[in-house]
Design a protein around this motif. Structure first.
Motif, PDB file in Angstrom:
ATOM      1  N   GLN A   1     -86.058 -10.821  35.106  1.00  0.00           N
ATOM      2  CA  GLN A   1     -85.727 -11.393  33.809  1.00  0.00           C
ATOM      3  C   GLN A   1     -85.403 -12.876  33.943  1.00  0.00           C
ATOM      4  O   GLN A   1     -84.890 -13.322  34.961  1.00  0.00           O
ATOM      5  CB  GLN A   1     -84.503 -10.680  33.205  1.00  0.00           C
ATOM      6  CG  GLN A   1     -84.696  -9.200  32.992  1.00  0.00           C
ATOM      7  CD  GLN A   1     -84.201  -8.394  34.170  1.00  0.00           C
ATOM      8  OE1 GLN A   1     -84.351  -8.791  35.315  1.00  0.00           O
ATOM      9  NE2 GLN A   1     -83.602  -7.263  33.883  1.00  0.00           N
ATOM     10  N   THR A   2     -85.693 -13.609  32.895  1.00  0.00           N
ATOM     11  CA  THR A   2     -85.387 -15.039  32.905  1.00  0.00           C
ATOM     12  C   THR A   2     -83.977 -15.311  32.431  1.00  0.00           C
ATOM     13  O   THR A   2     -83.535 -16.447  32.428  1.00  0.00           O
ATOM     14  CB  THR A   2     -86.381 -15.802  32.015  1.00  0.00           C
ATOM     15  OG1 THR A   2     -86.347 -15.243  30.690  1.00  0.00           O
ATOM     16  CG2 THR A   2     -87.785 -15.713  32.564  1.00  0.00           C
ATOM     17  N   SER A   3     -83.245 -14.277  32.043  1.00  0.00           N
ATOM     18  CA  SER A   3     -81.887 -14.497  31.548  1.00  0.00           C
ATOM     19  C   SER A   3     -80.860 -14.504  32.674  1.00  0.00           C
ATOM     20  O   SER A   3     -79.787 -13.922  32.560  1.00  0.00           O
ATOM     21  CB  SER A   3     -81.537 -13.421  30.518  1.00  0.00           C
ATOM     22  OG  SER A   3     -81.676 -12.127  31.095  1.00  0.00           O
ATOM     23  N   TYR A   4     -81.223 -15.124  33.770  1.00  0.00           N
ATOM     24  CA  TYR A   4     -80.328 -15.244  34.915  1.00  0.00           C
ATOM     25  C   TYR A   4     -80.094 -16.705  35.255  1.00  0.00           C
ATOM     26  O   TYR A   4     -80.986 -17.545  35.126  1.00  0.00           O
ATOM     27  CB  TYR A   4     -80.924 -14.553  36.150  1.00  0.00           C
ATOM     28  CG  TYR A   4     -80.611 -13.097  36.267  1.00  0.00           C
ATOM     29  CD1 TYR A   4     -81.301 -12.155  35.511  1.00  0.00           C
ATOM     30  CD2 TYR A   4     -79.635 -12.644  37.148  1.00  0.00           C
ATOM     31  CE1 TYR A   4     -81.013 -10.811  35.626  1.00  0.00           C
ATOM     32  CE2 TYR A   4     -79.346 -11.294  37.265  1.00  0.00           C
ATOM     33  CZ  TYR A   4     -80.039 -10.387  36.506  1.00  0.00           C
ATOM     34  OH  TYR A   4     -79.764  -9.055  36.619  1.00  0.00           O
ATOM     35  N   TYR A   5     -78.888 -16.988  35.707  1.00  0.00           N
ATOM     36  CA  TYR A   5     -78.575 -18.277  36.300  1.00  0.00           C
ATOM     37  C   TYR A   5     -78.713 -18.126  37.817  1.00  0.00           C
ATOM     38  O   TYR A   5     -78.216 -17.153  38.401  1.00  0.00           O
ATOM     39  CB  TYR A   5     -77.155 -18.706  35.953  1.00  0.00           C
ATOM     40  CG  TYR A   5     -76.975 -19.084  34.510  1.00  0.00           C
ATOM     41  CD1 TYR A   5     -76.713 -18.109  33.550  1.00  0.00           C
ATOM     42  CD2 TYR A   5     -77.054 -20.405  34.098  1.00  0.00           C
ATOM     43  CE1 TYR A   5     -76.559 -18.446  32.217  1.00  0.00           C
ATOM     44  CE2 TYR A   5     -76.892 -20.755  32.766  1.00  0.00           C
ATOM     45  CZ  TYR A   5     -76.654 -19.767  31.831  1.00  0.00           C
ATOM     46  OH  TYR A   5     -76.490 -20.109  30.511  1.00  0.00           O
ATOM     47  N   MET A   6     -79.376 -19.095  38.418  1.00  0.00           N
ATOM     48  CA  MET A   6     -79.545 -19.099  39.872  1.00  0.00           C
ATOM     49  C   MET A   6     -78.886 -20.360  40.412  1.00  0.00           C
ATOM     50  O   MET A   6     -79.200 -21.466  39.958  1.00  0.00           O
ATOM     51  CB  MET A   6     -81.028 -19.098  40.237  1.00  0.00           C
ATOM     52  CG  MET A   6     -81.795 -17.917  39.704  1.00  0.00           C
ATOM     53  SD  MET A   6     -81.382 -16.378  40.520  1.00  0.00           S
ATOM     54  CE  MET A   6     -81.911 -16.729  42.186  1.00  0.00           C
ATOM     55  N   GLY A   7     -77.983 -20.185  41.349  1.00  0.00           N
ATOM     56  CA  GLY A   7     -77.261 -21.325  41.871  1.00  0.00           C
ATOM     57  C   GLY A   7     -77.320 -21.423  43.383  1.00  0.00           C
ATOM     58  O   GLY A   7     -77.635 -20.452  44.075  1.00  0.00           O
ATOM     59  N   TRP A   8     -77.033 -22.609  43.861  1.00  0.00           N
ATOM     60  CA  TRP A   8     -76.870 -22.860  45.296  1.00  0.00           C
ATOM     61  C   TRP A   8     -75.433 -23.324  45.532  1.00  0.00           C
ATOM     62  O   TRP A   8     -74.934 -24.202  44.817  1.00  0.00           O
ATOM     63  CB  TRP A   8     -77.827 -23.932  45.782  1.00  0.00           C
ATOM     64  CG  TRP A   8     -79.238 -23.456  45.931  1.00  0.00           C
ATOM     65  CD1 TRP A   8     -80.257 -23.600  45.041  1.00  0.00           C
ATOM     66  CD2 TRP A   8     -79.790 -22.761  47.055  1.00  0.00           C
ATOM     67  NE1 TRP A   8     -81.404 -23.031  45.531  1.00  0.00           N
ATOM     68  CE2 TRP A   8     -81.148 -22.514  46.765  1.00  0.00           C
ATOM     69  CE3 TRP A   8     -79.281 -22.316  48.274  1.00  0.00           C
ATOM     70  CZ2 TRP A   8     -81.994 -21.846  47.644  1.00  0.00           C
ATOM     71  CZ3 TRP A   8     -80.118 -21.659  49.148  1.00  0.00           C
ATOM     72  CH2 TRP A   8     -81.456 -21.426  48.835  1.00  0.00           C
ATOM     73  N   PHE A   9     -74.814 -22.717  46.515  1.00  0.00           N
ATOM     74  CA  PHE A   9     -73.473 -23.096  46.944  1.00  0.00           C
ATOM     75  C   PHE A   9     -73.537 -23.453  48.420  1.00  0.00           C
ATOM     76  O   PHE A   9     -74.487 -23.115  49.120  1.00  0.00           O
ATOM     77  CB  PHE A   9     -72.500 -21.911  46.766  1.00  0.00           C
ATOM     78  CG  PHE A   9     -72.054 -21.691  45.349  1.00  0.00           C
ATOM     79  CD1 PHE A   9     -72.935 -21.213  44.392  1.00  0.00           C
ATOM     80  CD2 PHE A   9     -70.747 -21.957  44.969  1.00  0.00           C
ATOM     81  CE1 PHE A   9     -72.522 -21.006  43.080  1.00  0.00           C
ATOM     82  CE2 PHE A   9     -70.316 -21.755  43.673  1.00  0.00           C
ATOM     83  CZ  PHE A   9     -71.209 -21.281  42.728  1.00  0.00           C
ATOM     84  N   ARG A  10     -72.504 -24.113  48.892  1.00  0.00           N
ATOM     85  CA  ARG A  10     -72.404 -24.386  50.327  1.00  0.00           C
ATOM     86  C   ARG A  10     -70.949 -24.290  50.756  1.00  0.00           C
ATOM     87  O   ARG A  10     -70.029 -24.481  49.949  1.00  0.00           O
ATOM     88  CB  ARG A  10     -72.958 -25.768  50.661  1.00  0.00           C
ATOM     89  CG  ARG A  10     -72.163 -26.933  50.102  1.00  0.00           C
ATOM     90  CD  ARG A  10     -72.879 -28.236  50.377  1.00  0.00           C
ATOM     91  NE  ARG A  10     -72.141 -29.389  49.864  1.00  0.00           N
ATOM     92  CZ  ARG A  10     -72.627 -30.615  49.817  1.00  0.00           C
ATOM     93  NH1 ARG A  10     -73.874 -30.859  50.273  1.00  0.00           N
ATOM     94  NH2 ARG A  10     -71.907 -31.607  49.347  1.00  0.00           N
TER      95      ARG A  10
END
Length: 126
Positions: free
Chosen positions: A29-38
């Motif tokens: 689904q496109t109703s997701y937030y995708m993030g990068w953390f470090r």
């Protein structure tokens, strides 16, 4: 079930570039937030960049603006983090994260995200 698998980490000299990949499975689904953390040794995990798969402008931490770029390939269900002009302070384990919605939580707060990858090490030497 949702799975996130990061790749592309490594060692690079200051000023160099790396591209991280996050392959997602278990959802399309496109109703997701995708993030990068470090997370650097002895420090809190911090948000680096996030995008909403359905569209809109990505968000970046001030420390990486102009140097990092987050993007996606929906056909491959993959999110990328292109990192340029790397600095020693960019060293850390980089994690991919996903959530169905921010639900009012800050985009750069780890508690906002429900799903996490295992992380990939990035080391920048001076």
């Amino acid at each position: 079930q949702v799975q996130l698998v990061e790749s592309g980490g490594g060692s690079v000299q200051a000023g160099g570039s790396l591209r991280l990949s996050c392959a997602a499975s278990g959802f399309r689904q496109t109703s997701y937030y995708m993030g990068w953390f470090r997370q650097a040794p002895g420090k809190e995990r911090e948000g680096v960049a996030v995008l909403y798969r359905g569209g809109g402008n990505p968000l970046y931490a001030e420390s990486v603006k102009g140097r990092f770029s987050i993007s996606q390939d929906n056909a491959k269900n993959t999110v990328y983090l292109q990192m340029s002009s790397l600095k020693p302070e960019d060293t850390g384990i980089y994690y991919c994260a996903a959530t169905r919605g921010l639900h009012g939580g800050p985009w750069n707060d780890r508690g906002t995200y429900a799903y996490w990858g295992q992380g990939t090490q990035v080391t920048v030497s001076s």
